[in-house]
Design an enzyme around this catalytic site. Structure first.
Site, PDB file in Angstrom:
ATOM      1  CD  GLU A 203      -1.027   0.650   3.656  1.00 22.34           C
ATOM      2  OE1 GLU A 203      -1.570   1.755   3.442  1.00 22.34           O
ATOM      3  OE2 GLU A 203      -1.094   0.062   4.739  1.00 22.34           O
TER       4      GLU A 203
ATOM      5  CE  LYS B  88      -4.007   1.551  11.667  1.00 24.90           C
ATOM      6  NZ  LYS B  88      -4.475   2.498  10.677  1.00 24.90           N
TER       7      LYS B  88
HETATM    8  N1  PSU Z   1      -0.973   0.959   9.432  1.00 24.88           N
HETATM    9  C1  PSU Z   1       0.172   1.651   9.588  1.00 24.88           C
HETATM   10  N2  PSU Z   1       0.279   2.870   9.044  1.00 24.88           N
HETATM   11  C2  PSU Z   1      -0.732   3.405   8.297  1.00 24.88           C
HETATM   12  C3  PSU Z   1      -1.922   2.656   8.100  1.00 24.88           C
HETATM   13  C4  PSU Z   1      -2.001   1.441   8.688  1.00 24.88           C
HETATM   14  O1  PSU Z   1       1.099   1.172  10.212  1.00 24.88           O
HETATM   15  O2  PSU Z   1      -0.582   4.506   7.775  1.00 24.88           O
HETATM   16  C5  PSU Z   1      -2.995   3.190   7.192  1.00 24.88           C
HETATM   17  C6  PSU Z   1      -3.445   2.063   6.259  1.00 24.88           C
HETATM   18  O3  PSU Z   1      -3.415   2.542   4.948  1.00 24.88           O
HETATM   19  C7  PSU Z   1      -4.850   1.758   6.710  1.00 24.88           C
HETATM   20  C8  PSU Z   1      -5.289   3.139   7.132  1.00 24.88           C
HETATM   21  O4  PSU Z   1      -5.641   1.223   5.696  1.00 24.88           O
HETATM   22  O5  PSU Z   1      -4.164   3.623   7.851  1.00 24.88           O
HETATM   23  C9  PSU Z   1      -6.530   3.107   7.971  1.00 24.88           C
HETATM   24  O6  PSU Z   1      -7.030   4.397   8.062  1.00 24.88           O
HETATM   25  P1  PSU Z   1      -8.515   4.620   8.645  1.00 24.88           P
HETATM   26  O7  PSU Z   1      -8.393   4.255  10.095  1.00 24.88           O
HETATM   27  O8  PSU Z   1      -8.790   6.080   8.410  1.00 24.88           O
HETATM   28  O9  PSU Z   1      -9.416   3.734   7.856  1.00 24.88           O
END
Ligand code: PSU
Ligand code: MN
Length: 302
Positions: free
Chosen positions: A26, A160
């Site tokens: 990604e 996370k």
């Molecule tokens: N995990 C990480 N760093 C990130 C993300 C995930 O270690 O930057 C990103 C991924 O792209 C994941 C997104 O899909 O954060 C999720 O964001 P949200 O909680 O807004 O859906």
């Protein structure tokens, strides 16, 4: 009119033609998850790690409205350094394409594109999930619903730790996403080795993961994702006391600064990176590189 077909980078195109192993990667972790300038170096290191295992990296993003599978060095450089890069979940892809935007894809969008492109294995750091105040804000990552309908294998260090991990595991169950621990029956907590929850299944080597993927394909009964949860070794995790303190500060900061929606995750990750003076960055990088290596081995075993 512009061409809305997916564009493949030359190396990925050749690997597809040859049936060689490919690992989807990604771009939101590069643009919004890691601080500059380390983010660019890490993006390159992730690709090098995949190559070192004999697989081809396919970093996914959007350039000028075009979905690209296998961004080249210049394009990654641009996504890592420009302030105009939009964080793209699945629902953002069409509006961003029509607006000729440059964008970085989240786990949800990357999984959808990789599946469309026929790439079955994807490596990232940690999944999005249910946020801690979700019962009031309804803030649940679109990563979860995307994984409920995409037959992709995603190697990550759990979700996370800024999230409500227990609630996220419950949602993964409801949504029919398979979760297996890699070498463990405890669900990892991203920066932390153990998030405090048991898993029903574990696998110990890339061949077993490949077997599992083949079983799902043969059955044709389950079309959700497979999450391979790959924990950091305990001696490499972020100090749990430091983690808890920094997280509490970060959550308080969200409220103070009025941060909501898609800004929440980048805000908390940036807070970690500054408040731990780079310790969380080192841990984050190790997580991603370990996941990239395992994903490449799984892709090769397939
Ligand atoms: N995990 C990480 N760093 C990130 C993300 C995930 O270690 O930057 C990103 C991924 O792209 C994941 C997104 O899909 O954060 C999720 O964001 P949200 O909680 O807004 O859906
Ligand atoms: Mn959200």
């Amino acid at each position: 009119m512009i061409n809305h077909v997916i564009r493949f980078g030359p190396e990925v195109e050749a690997a597809r033609a040859a049936g060689a192993p490919i690992v989807a990667l990604e771009s939101t972790i590069i643009s919004h998850g890691l601080p500059r300038p380390a983010n660019l170096a890490v993006a390159k290191e992730i690709e090098a790690t995949v190559r070192a295992e004999g697989a081809v990296p396919a970093t996914i993003g959007m350039i000028g409205g075009e979905i690209v599978v296998g961004l080249d060095e210049g394009e990654i450089h641009h996504l890592a350094g420009s302030d105009d890069v939009v964080k793209l979940s699945v629902r953002d892809l069409a509006p961003a394409a029509a607006a000729r935007a440059d964008g970085a894809t989240t786990v949800a969008a990357t999984s959808a594109i990789a599946t469309k492109a026929g790439i079955p294995v994807f490596a990232t750091g940690g999944l999005g999930g249910v946020h801690r105040d979700a019962s009031a804000t309804f803030d649940e990552s679109a990563d979860l619903t995307a994984l409920s309908r995409l037959p992709i294998t995603i190697v990550c260090a759990g979700v996370k730790s800024i999230l409500d991990v227990g609630a996220t595991l419950e949602r993964l169950e409801t949504l029919g996403v398979s979760v297996v621990g890699y070498g463990t029956r405890r669900f990892p907590g991203f920066y932390l080795t153990d998030a405090g929850f048991d898993l029903d299944w574990s696998v110990d080597d890339p061949e077993s993961v490949a077997d599992l993927i083949r079983a799902a394909r043969t059955h044709e009964v389950h079309d959700g994702a497979l999450v391979v949860a790959n924990p950091l070794p305990a001696d490499e995790q972020l100090d749990p006391a430091l983690h808890d303190r920094v997280l509490a500060e970060g959550l308080a900061g969200l409220e103070r600064d009025g941060v909501t929606g898609k800004e929440v995750t980048p805000y908390l990750l940036a807070h970690f990176h500054s408040a731990t003076e780079g310790k969380s960055l080192d841990v984050n990088v190790r997580i991603i590189l370990r996941n990239a290596r395992l994903a490449a081995r799984i892709a090769a075993a397939l």
